[in-house]
Design an enzyme around this catalytic site. Structure first.
Site, PDB file in Angstrom:
ATOM      1  N   TYR A   1      17.924  14.249  54.692  1.00 36.81           N
ATOM      2  CA  TYR A   1      19.036  15.136  54.335  1.00 36.81           C
ATOM      3  C   TYR A   1      19.056  15.320  52.816  1.00 36.81           C
ATOM      4  CZ  TYR A   1      21.214  15.124  58.960  1.00 36.81           C
ATOM      5  OH  TYR A   1      21.478  15.317  60.298  1.00 36.81           O
ATOM      6  N   GLU A   2      19.298  16.572  52.386  1.00 37.23           N
ATOM      7  CA  GLU A   2      19.290  16.884  50.958  1.00 37.23           C
ATOM      8  C   GLU A   2      20.584  17.541  50.490  1.00 37.23           C
ATOM      9  OE1 GLU A   2      15.687  18.949  49.975  1.00 37.23           O
ATOM     10  OE2 GLU A   2      14.417  17.441  50.945  1.00 37.23           O
ATOM     11  N   HIS A   3      21.473  17.862  51.445  1.00 34.28           N
ATOM     12  CA  HIS A   3      22.737  18.526  51.119  1.00 34.28           C
ATOM     13  C   HIS A   3      23.847  17.873  51.939  1.00 34.28           C
ATOM     14  CE1 HIS A   3      20.347  21.612  49.104  1.00 34.28           C
ATOM     15  NE2 HIS A   3      19.563  21.580  50.171  1.00 34.28           N
TER      16      HIS A   3
END
Length: 302
Positions: free
Chosen positions: A152-154
């Site tokens: 996950y990046e956001h």
């Protein structure tokens, strides 16, 4: 004759070493490659596999979003977003049978979906974990997978909620015998790091590898900078197997033809090279995988 002070010192030493300190892991011959996100028709069998390394394919991505044009969050109900036509359960079985050193994992989250970013956005910790355990167990068993990667990046939640959701997910899947290993894939961004470091603090003992995205640093990174970045992140993820990395299209970080392997040899000589991963097979296919071959040859050296 007893020496209370000495005995107390010895007790404290044992307590610290057993509960708080994590010894530096040994170097490994682990090579990992993300595959399937860009639908470039790449197959497992296209990628060169050196029999003398541990090889992990990482399917990209399973996302708790629906697969319609709206791409709505689904609170832990994961769906497959990789190229299932070329990377099917049958093909997973075939590559693992042909190459006993191969394991296959799936990655969760990623950067984006059709209409924007893939946000981590749970309704509640308990409901997200319950849905995630159920949906991922189904996918993992269908594909006969070995592990998961968290990418996950956001985020639309706080670090503690992310930590509890993902930590409990990993713990449950491991306890149930569904997965053998788990990794995380952070990069040097304040929000991203705050979430992953919270997870590491609470559940780091369950995380086997740190796929740190060193290619997220600026293009043109020098060898000295790269090693400094590696040492900095290794101190943050203390005791973890932090893997080095490059991006196939050369768009960021230290490129293979600009000194990446020089840095790898330096780290290997210092017994700090815990493995290499690549983003991604989809792009590497365009050039014939030369750096995958070079990476594995380096890792295969005793």
């Amino acid at each position: 004759m007893e020496f209370p002070t000495l005995k107390l010192f010895f007790f404290i030493f044992l307590l610290l070493t057993s509960t708080h300190a994590r010894s530096a892991p040994p170097t490994t011959n682990l090579f990992r490659e993300y595959i399937g996100a860009e639908f470039n028709n790449v197959k497992f069998s296209d990628v060169p596999i050196n029999p003398s390394v541990q090889f992990h394919f990482i399917l990209s991505f399973a996302i708790d979003y629906d697969t319609s044009s709206s791409s709505s969050p689904t609170n832990g109900n994961f769906n497959i977003f990789w190229d299932t036509g070329n990377l099917s359960p049958t093909q997973v079985s075939a590559i693992k049978t042909k190459h006993p050193n191969v394991k296959v994992a799936l990655s969760l989250g990623g950067d984006s979906v059709a209409n924007g970013y893939a946000y981590f956005n749970p309704s509640s910790i308990d409901s997200w974990v319950s849905n995630a355990v159920s949906s991922l167990t189904s996918i993992i068993k269908q594909y006969n997978l070995d592990g998961i990667d968290i990418d996950y990046e956001h985020f639309k939640t706080d670090p503690e909620t992310f930590s509890e959701c993902v930590g409990r997910l990993i713990k449950t899947l491991k306890s149930n015998g569904v997965i053998k290993f788990a990794s995380i894939a952070p990069f040097d961004d304040e929000q991203v790091q705050s979430h992953y470091l919270a997870l590491w603090k609470s559940y780091g003992n369950l995380i086997d590898y740190v796929n740190f995205q060193f290619y997220a640093y600026d293009k043109g990174t020098s060898v000295a900078q790269f090693i400094d970045y590696f040492n900095t992140q290794s101190s943050k993820y203390n005791g973890g197997k932090v893997l080095v990395s490059f991006i196939s299209d050369g768009s960021g970080g230290l490129a293979p033809n600009d000194g990446f392997f020089t840095a790898c040899h330096t780290l290997k000589s210092e017994q700090k090279l815990h493995g290499i991963f690549v983003w991604s097979a989809d792009d590497s296919m365009k050039s014939g995988f030369p750096y995958e071959k070079q990476s594995q040859a380096l890792l295969a050296i005793p």
